[in-house]
Structure formats: structure tokens, C-alpha cells
Design a protein around this motif. Structure first.
Motif, PDB file in Angstrom:
ATOM      1  N   LEU A 193       0.828  -1.212   0.000  1.00  0.00           N
ATOM      2  CA  LEU A 193       0.000   0.000   0.000  1.00  0.00           C
ATOM      3  C   LEU A 193       0.863   1.262   0.000  1.00  0.00           C
ATOM      4  O   LEU A 193       0.523   2.245  -0.669  1.00  0.00           O
ATOM      5  CB  LEU A 193      -0.955  -0.001   1.191  1.00  0.00           C
ATOM      6  CG  LEU A 193      -2.171  -0.908   1.034  1.00  0.00           C
ATOM      7  CD1 LEU A 193      -2.893  -1.087   2.367  1.00  0.00           C
ATOM      8  CD2 LEU A 193      -3.118  -0.353  -0.025  1.00  0.00           C
ATOM      9  N   ILE A 194       1.968   1.245   0.715  1.00  0.00           N
ATOM     10  CA  ILE A 194       2.888   2.397   0.680  1.00  0.00           C
ATOM     11  C   ILE A 194       3.366   2.604  -0.749  1.00  0.00           C
ATOM     12  O   ILE A 194       3.393   3.730  -1.258  1.00  0.00           O
ATOM     13  CB  ILE A 194       4.066   2.199   1.660  1.00  0.00           C
ATOM     14  CG1 ILE A 194       3.577   2.303   3.110  1.00  0.00           C
ATOM     15  CG2 ILE A 194       5.170   3.224   1.394  1.00  0.00           C
ATOM     16  CD1 ILE A 194       4.606   1.907   4.159  1.00  0.00           C
ATOM     17  N   ALA A 195       3.744   1.512  -1.409  1.00  0.00           N
ATOM     18  CA  ALA A 195       4.209   1.619  -2.794  1.00  0.00           C
ATOM     19  C   ALA A 195       3.090   2.092  -3.719  1.00  0.00           C
ATOM     20  O   ALA A 195       3.352   2.819  -4.689  1.00  0.00           O
ATOM     21  CB  ALA A 195       4.753   0.273  -3.260  1.00  0.00           C
ATOM     22  N   ASP A 196       1.849   1.708  -3.431  1.00  0.00           N
ATOM     23  CA  ASP A 196       0.714   2.138  -4.252  1.00  0.00           C
ATOM     24  C   ASP A 196       0.381   3.616  -4.052  1.00  0.00           C
ATOM     25  O   ASP A 196       0.047   4.318  -5.008  1.00  0.00           O
ATOM     26  CB  ASP A 196      -0.540   1.325  -3.916  1.00  0.00           C
ATOM     27  CG  ASP A 196      -0.474  -0.104  -4.404  1.00  0.00           C
ATOM     28  OD1 ASP A 196       0.422  -0.451  -5.201  1.00  0.00           O
ATOM     29  OD2 ASP A 196      -1.342  -0.900  -3.967  1.00  0.00           O
ATOM     30  N   GLY A 204       8.059   8.332  -6.085  1.00  0.00           N
ATOM     31  CA  GLY A 204       9.278   9.129  -6.047  1.00  0.00           C
ATOM     32  C   GLY A 204       9.832   9.343  -4.656  1.00  0.00           C
ATOM     33  O   GLY A 204       9.922   8.420  -3.840  1.00  0.00           O
ATOM     34  N   ASP A 205      10.209  10.606  -4.409  1.00  0.00           N
ATOM     35  CA  ASP A 205      10.823  10.963  -3.128  1.00  0.00           C
ATOM     36  C   ASP A 205       9.886  10.739  -1.950  1.00  0.00           C
ATOM     37  O   ASP A 205      10.326  10.377  -0.859  1.00  0.00           O
ATOM     38  CB  ASP A 205      11.294  12.427  -3.137  1.00  0.00           C
ATOM     39  CG  ASP A 205      12.476  12.649  -4.057  1.00  0.00           C
ATOM     40  OD1 ASP A 205      13.170  11.651  -4.378  1.00  0.00           O
ATOM     41  OD2 ASP A 205      12.709  13.806  -4.458  1.00  0.00           O
ATOM     42  N   LYS A 206       8.597  10.959  -2.160  1.00  0.00           N
ATOM     43  CA  LYS A 206       7.625  10.743  -1.081  1.00  0.00           C
ATOM     44  C   LYS A 206       7.604   9.266  -0.683  1.00  0.00           C
ATOM     45  O   LYS A 206       7.563   8.931   0.497  1.00  0.00           O
ATOM     46  CB  LYS A 206       6.230  11.205  -1.547  1.00  0.00           C
ATOM     47  CG  LYS A 206       5.196  11.170  -0.468  1.00  0.00           C
ATOM     48  CD  LYS A 206       5.394  12.278   0.538  1.00  0.00           C
ATOM     49  CE  LYS A 206       4.180  12.341   1.438  1.00  0.00           C
ATOM     50  NZ  LYS A 206       4.358  13.297   2.520  1.00  0.00           N
ATOM     51  N   ARG A 207       7.642   8.369  -1.668  1.00  0.00           N
ATOM     52  CA  ARG A 207       7.680   6.932  -1.380  1.00  0.00           C
ATOM     53  C   ARG A 207       8.962   6.588  -0.620  1.00  0.00           C
ATOM     54  O   ARG A 207       8.923   5.846   0.358  1.00  0.00           O
ATOM     55  CB  ARG A 207       7.610   6.118  -2.656  1.00  0.00           C
ATOM     56  CG  ARG A 207       7.675   4.610  -2.374  1.00  0.00           C
ATOM     57  CD  ARG A 207       7.743   3.770  -3.623  1.00  0.00           C
ATOM     58  NE  ARG A 207       6.525   3.910  -4.399  1.00  0.00           N
ATOM     59  CZ  ARG A 207       6.442   3.619  -5.695  1.00  0.00           C
ATOM     60  NH1 ARG A 207       7.482   3.156  -6.353  1.00  0.00           N
ATOM     61  NH2 ARG A 207       5.296   3.759  -6.333  1.00  0.00           N
TER      62      ARG A 207
END
Length: 181
Positions: free
Chosen positions: A118-121, A125-128
Motif C-alpha cells: 500500500l505504501i508503494a501504491d 518518487g521521493d515521497k515513497r
């Protein structure tokens, strides 16, 4: 998007609780079950069985996450985590506790796989990269807190640290209301 990140970061702390919460109580658990054949070995398995079942079930959980959906697997795994984790507080058989610890590992695999996916979804970019870095930080912080609280609870009674797994109940409504997919 911040509330989703905080929800997933809190969920990530649950991953390290699988061992950290009860580790300080192992001597007291051994004392309780010392008359059980192979108790010293079985008590040590209380920490390692969750890791083993995480490793064995993660590939299957990844498949399930893709089939059933990330949010659904995260919520079900977290509920299962609460049940399997807290069951040690009422079980009176070392073998039954070991089974519950194996089930806890499967729940942790579901939480780990779905929360990270879910984090990857949700982020790019930088936020991930930031959220993934924060995930590691929150896990380390959670491990420190859960180990400390588990030690305090273990001083009260060997069963008490198992109740720490009930804290995951708090996050389930947040998962239901704030997460999507």
C-alpha cells in the motif's frame, strides 16, 4: 494522504511486536512450563516460530494480496494478529502457545506484505522513499517501545505481555475508514 501514511506506519510497528512483546517474559514462561518435556527448547521457539511462518507464508500472502486486495488483507491480517497474539494470555498449553505463535507469523506476513504494498501504491518518487525510510524508523521505535512495555508487563505476570497485541485493535477502524484499494 498523511492519515494513510500514519495508519500504515503504525501498522508497520506491529511487525516487530511479534517477538519483542513476549521476549522479556520467556524466563517466566519457562518457569511455568518447566515440567513439560523439552520445555527449554519449546520456550525458545516462542520467538522463532513467528519468523519461520512469516518466511514460509509470505510468498502465498503476496499472491493473496494481489487477488483479494491490499486493504482487505491488511484488515483481516490485523484482526487475526490480535486474536493469535493475545491468545497466549489464556492458553495453558505450551504446544497451543506455539501454534498461536505460528498463526501470529502468518498474520504478520499479511500485515507486512499489504502495508508495504500500500505504501508503494499510495506514494511515488521521493515521497515513497521518505515513507519507506520512515517505515524502518517506526519499526525500530515500535520494537523499542514494545520490548520495554512487554518487560514491564512480564514483571506483573507471564501472560500479560500477550495482551500487548490487543493494541492493534485501535488501528483496524482507521484502516477501514482511511485506506483504499
Amino acid at each position: 494522504m498523511r492519515v494513510q501514511a500514519l495508519t500504515l506506519l503504525f501498522a508497520s510497528t506491529l511487525m516487530v511486536m511479534s517477538g519483542a512483546a513476549v521476549a522479556p517474559a520467556l524466563p517466566a514462561i519457562f518457569e511455568r512450563f518447566q515440567n513439560v518435556p523439552n520445555a527449554i527448547w519449546m520456550v525458545k521457539l516462542i520467538l522463532s516460530i513467528p519468523a519461520l511462518t512469516i518466511a514460509l507464508s509470505s510468498p502465498f500472502i503476496g499472491y493473496i494480496v494481489d487477488r483479494w486486495g491490499r486493504k482487505r488483507v491488511l484488515i483481516i491480517s490485523t484482526a487475526f494478529y490480535v486474536i493469535a497474539g493475545t491468545s497466549g494470555a489464556i492458553l495453558d498449553s505450551l504446544f497451543a502457545i506455539l501454534i498461536s505463535r505460528g498463526l501470529l507469523g502468518i498474520a504478520v506476513a499479511g500485515i507486512t506484505t499489504s502495508a508495504t504494498t500500500l505504501i508503494a501504491d499510495y506514494f511515488i518518487g521521493d515521497k515513497r522513499n521518505l515513507i519507506m525510510g520512515l517505515q524502518g524508523t517506526w519499526m525500530a521505535l515500535g520494537g523499542t517501545i514494545y520490548l520495554s512495555v512487554g518487560g514491564l508487563l512480564g514483571d506483573i505476570n507471564w501472560r500479560a505481555p500477550f495482551l500487548l497485541y490487543a493494541t492493534a485493535v485501535v488501528i483496524i477502524p482507521l484502516m477501514i475508514c482511511l485506506l483504499y484499494t
